[in-house]
Enzyme design. Structure first.
Site, short mmCIF file in Angstrom:
data_model
loop_
_atom_site.label_atom_id
_atom_site.label_comp_id
_atom_site.label_asym_id
_atom_site.label_seq_id
_atom_site.Cartn_x
_atom_site.Cartn_y
_atom_site.Cartn_z
N ASP A 57 0.89 -1.16 0.00
CA ASP A 57 0.00 0.00 0.00
C ASP A 57 0.92 1.21 0.00
OD1 ASP A 57 -1.55 2.21 0.64
OD2 ASP A 57 -2.57 1.27 2.34
N TYR A 161 -9.40 13.71 -8.06
CA TYR A 161 -8.39 13.09 -8.91
C TYR A 161 -7.43 14.14 -9.47
CZ TYR A 161 -6.37 10.14 -12.59
OH TYR A 161 -5.51 9.46 -13.40
N THR A 196 -6.12 0.66 -21.03
CA THR A 196 -5.76 -0.29 -19.97
C THR A 196 -7.02 -1.04 -19.55
OG1 THR A 196 -6.17 1.31 -18.20
CG2 THR A 196 -3.94 1.26 -19.16
#
Length: 257
Positions: A57, A161, A196
């Site tokens: 993480d 974002y 992707t």
């Protein structure tokens, strides 16, 4: 800077842009350390490439340190850090019902995308600093961070974002200036629309992709992960590329929606 014979740490290396980068660097002689949460996929790729997987993480200090320690333990000098781990999020500042953006989701995106990038950059650079220079310039290594075109032209609903990726862009110059003292360059790539697995493989996803491609100038398609990986290797190998933010987007300019 030649990746051959060096250790390279790639966050998010179990899929997408990170996986393509791991494959590219391994093909040119690097021992890759894949730092990712996807244990099954990450181990499989690391085994295939003769590298190492560490469940990571990126926002966790101890887990990132463990990934860097694993790179040092390969016995190869740590020369390359590639930050490509990240999460997406779509939420308006105030939604149609009048409710404000969730503070928890905003914090999560910042924690993973921005703080996670800083975390691996700082710990990885400290490991690079302990290696011997590879050139008369005192060059020791390279950090490549992954932002997004959304850092520069965030769309409706991309506040969290865009803020996280904008922070990565903002770190580029001061990080390069900080790390110049130890012979480490820092560059950032801002990908546009890249094909992707995040977009899926159903007929509906193909229709969605076609809409995404519409504003791309040329070539009229989505970018490929292997093209991103090639750019990363080019930025690593070109010793005079430093403190730069590079758009990788086919000329796209995001519209508000």
């Amino acid at each position: 800077m030649d990746v051959n014979g060096s250790a390279a740490i790639i966050s998010g290396g179990a899929s997408g842009l990170g996986e393509a980068t791991a494959r590219e660097l391994a093909a040119h002689g690097a021992t890759v350390v894949i730092a990712d949460l996807n244990e099954e996929r990450g181990k499989a790729i690391a085994d295939e490439l003769g590298g190492v997987f560490v469940k990571t993480d990126v926002s966790d200090e101890e887990q990132v340190q463990a990934a860097v320690d694993a790179a040092v333990a390969t016995g190869k000098p740590v020369r390359v850090i590639v930050n490509s781990a990240g999460i997406g999020w779509a939420e308006r500042t105030v939604n149609r019902d009048g409710a404000p953006h969730s503070l928890g989701s905003y914090r999560k995106v910042i924690e993973v995308n921005l703080i996670g990038t800083f975390n691996l950059m700082r710990v990885g650079a400290a490991a690079i600093a302990k290696t011997e220079p590879v050139s008369e310039d005192g060059h020791r290594g390279v950090v490549i961070n992954t932002a997004s075109v959304a850092a520069l032209e965030g769309q409706t609903g991309q506040l969290a974002y865009s803020a996280s990726k904008g922070g990565i862009v903002g770190m580029t110059v001061p990080a390069a200036r900080d790390l110049a003292a130890i012979g480490v360059r820092v560059n950032t790539v801002c990908p546009g629309i890249i094909d992707t697995p995040i977009y899926g493989f159903s007929p509906n996803s193909e229709e969605f992709k076609a809409k995404l491609v519409a504003p791309v100038v040329f070539p009229k398609r989505m970018g490929r992960p292997d093209e991103f990986a090639h750019l990363v290797r080019s930025l690593i190998e070109n010793d005079y590329m430093n403190a730069e933010v590079v758009r990788f987007d086919g000329g796209i300019r995001f519209q508000p929606k």
